[in-house]
Write an enzyme that holds these catalytic residues in place. Structure first.
Site, PDB file in Angstrom:
ATOM      1  N   GLU A  23      29.812  -8.059  15.106  1.00 16.21           N
ATOM      2  CA  GLU A  23      29.331  -8.160  13.720  1.00 16.21           C
ATOM      3  C   GLU A  23      30.451  -7.950  12.701  1.00 16.21           C
ATOM      4  OE1 GLU A  23      26.399  -5.210  12.631  1.00 16.21           O
ATOM      5  OE2 GLU A  23      25.733  -6.357  10.892  1.00 16.21           O
ATOM      6  N   GLU A  59      33.000  -1.093   5.288  1.00 20.00           N
ATOM      7  CA  GLU A  59      32.627  -0.604   6.610  1.00 20.00           C
ATOM      8  C   GLU A  59      33.654  -0.924   7.694  1.00 20.00           C
ATOM      9  OE1 GLU A  59      28.560  -1.215   7.688  1.00 20.00           O
ATOM     10  OE2 GLU A  59      27.816  -0.556   5.739  1.00 20.00           O
ATOM     11  N   HIS A 114      25.908  -8.099   4.343  1.00 21.10           N
ATOM     12  CA  HIS A 114      27.379  -8.150   4.340  1.00 21.10           C
ATOM     13  C   HIS A 114      27.870  -9.486   3.763  1.00 21.10           C
ATOM     14  CE1 HIS A 114      27.537  -4.410   6.431  1.00 21.10           C
ATOM     15  NE2 HIS A 114      27.007  -4.873   7.537  1.00 21.10           N
ATOM     16  N   HIS A 156      20.901 -10.900  10.932  1.00 23.92           N
ATOM     17  CA  HIS A 156      20.179  -9.813  10.267  1.00 23.92           C
ATOM     18  C   HIS A 156      19.601 -10.376   8.973  1.00 23.92           C
ATOM     19  CE1 HIS A 156      22.157  -6.214  12.535  1.00 23.92           C
ATOM     20  NE2 HIS A 156      21.105  -6.694  13.157  1.00 23.92           N
ATOM     21  N   ARG A 200      20.168  -4.700   0.606  1.00 28.49           N
ATOM     22  CA  ARG A 200      19.832  -4.175   1.931  1.00 28.49           C
ATOM     23  C   ARG A 200      18.365  -3.796   2.051  1.00 28.49           C
ATOM     24  NH1 ARG A 200      24.749  -1.348   5.360  1.00 28.49           N
ATOM     25  NH2 ARG A 200      24.378  -2.678   7.156  1.00 28.49           N
ATOM     26  N   GLU A 226      17.184  -5.914   9.840  1.00 29.72           N
ATOM     27  CA  GLU A 226      17.962  -4.685   9.704  1.00 29.72           C
ATOM     28  C   GLU A 226      18.025  -4.421   8.202  1.00 29.72           C
ATOM     29  OE1 GLU A 226      21.708  -3.245  11.938  1.00 29.72           O
ATOM     30  OE2 GLU A 226      22.383  -3.606   9.890  1.00 29.72           O
TER      31      GLU A 226
END
Lengths: 276, 276
Positions: free
Chosen positions: B157, B163, B193, B216, B222, B251
């Site tokens: 990923e 991150e 992302h 995702h 998010r 997610e």
């Protein structure tokens, strides 16, 4: 020229420790000012290492010659360089953080420019959220009042979730401002942060209304406007509708390099904000 | 049902240390599976604390009863709980990180499910970029080959810049895959992302093409799909055009709560991916 003229600005960082950060020009303040003027920018936004980074008389003369303003001055060096912020656990650390910001306000004020609190807001970790928020509120009241003598506001910037846990959205920023006793703090809307945090950036700007005091004009990937996927049309319409008349300032990565980033931004500014 | 059926999945975290993270259901695996089946999900995606979190026989029976699959199993607990990742400086630490992931692959494999490497990729800091990338490449080769025995790929990923500093975009992910000797590693496209990193997510998916192995399905903030500003239409068109036939897996943050997030996502899934 409309009644709500939104002017253009470009960032210059004088902080070697911030290398890699979202600033268009680096290190050479006079050189950046000349390039900005050459491209037709109205102003520069400066990120100094501290008050000593700016020779006030010298810069005033240069800017006067170039017919350039200072849009704002940033305080991030207090965090990046000195590891200070307004919510650290020790009184002495928080006092040094406030003193650092006051010293920047005292320089920025001589240019009629507001000072920005971004990363210096810190985050709540060790201390409880209530304690940390009280520290932040106290500091914004003190520093907002300190800025008054220069006839400029203090600017508070909501940051995305990775950079702070105080305020991520404009609405949270408005709620914080409503807790202050001073009326001299406004919000910075940074379109990179908003792309992550706002459900609808234009709606967020409309709701924040008169509290919007500064704009970072940048794209979704923090590259210059036009290099990502932000649709600026509804954002510009919202800014005009709320009567925003501050700067659209390029706090963006120097992508692919400083000169190209400055040129890309001024072209995007003319496309989206230009009525001249 | 089209030839490129994209199935639905919802996440469940069994990692107390990940509290606050982007997982829809928490703690109660059997309860989450029952709720997911009740809402019509095709699968669950599991984030276990370790291989011991999953009672294989018991879960196999439950999923069989519910006609539910395991879409994928995450390895983030290796980082969140054990502070391991694949690029740490010490051989022994990296060895423990690989062993942790292998142990997850061995559990996931019994469900015919692939394993995801997200935060376990780490970042290059102390070590040079070349050294850290070599560690990552070596681990992906070893773990990708390990997954083969179960007839499933290993999923890598790309994460946003906050991150990791290995791969942020899908294009960087493809470039990494092209350096591997194994052909058994695919990419996870996480739309949260991508909103930060891709110039154009649909174009990024098209360019990544056959390398896209998992999705995702989440919004820009998010929160569940539909709670932010992502326009899913061009993304879904791109996924269909590249022949993607994996999962659209939620997610996402449990916003406003787990049950509402699961319901919002399955409704958005039906709206955007549904041909049944």
């Amino acid at each position: 020229m409309g009644t709500n003229m939104i002017r253009s600005a470009v960032t210059v960082s004088l902080v070697p420790e911030a290398r890699g950060g979202p600033f268009v020009y680096w290190d050479d303040l006079a050189g950046a000012a000349r390039k900005a003027a050459g491209l037709g920018y109205d102003a520069i936004e400066i990120f100094p290492s501290g008050p000593e980074s700016i020779e006030v008389g010298e810069l005033q003369k240069l800017l006067s010659d170039l017919n350039l303003k200072v849009a704002a001055v940033g305080t991030g060096a207090g965090w990046v360089k000195h590891k200070l912020n307004l919510c650290l656990p020790e009184d002495e650390q928080r006092g040094r953080a406030r003193a650092f910001i006051r010293s920047i306000i005292d320089v920025a004020g001589q240019f009629g420019a507001p000072t920005i609190i971004g990363s210096m807001q810190g985050r709540w970790d060790g201390a409880s959220r209530e304690v940390a928020t009280a520290h932040l509120v106290g500091a914004l009241n003190e520093l907002g009042e300190h800025a008054k003598q220069y006839g400029v506001p203090l600017i508070y910037e909501p940051l995305n979730r990775y950079e702070t846990n105080h305020c991520n959205t404009l609405a949270q920023g408005v709620a914080l401002l409503e807790r202050l006793s001073t009326k001299n703090v406004t919000l910075l809307a940074d379109l990179f942060h908003e792309n992550i945090e706002e459900v609808d950036t234009a709606a967020g700007l409309r709701a924040a209304g008169k509290h919007v005091g500064h704009l970072h004009f940048v794209d979704s990937n923090r590259r210059p406007a036009g290099c990502g996927h932000i649709d600026y049309r509804p954002i510009v319409a919202a800014l005009k509708d709320i009567g925003y008349s501050g700067y659209a300032s390029a706090e963006a990565l120097p992508y692919p390099d400083s000169d190209a980033a400055a040129k890309t931004t001024i072209e995007a500014y003319r496309k989206h904000f230009g009525n001249h």
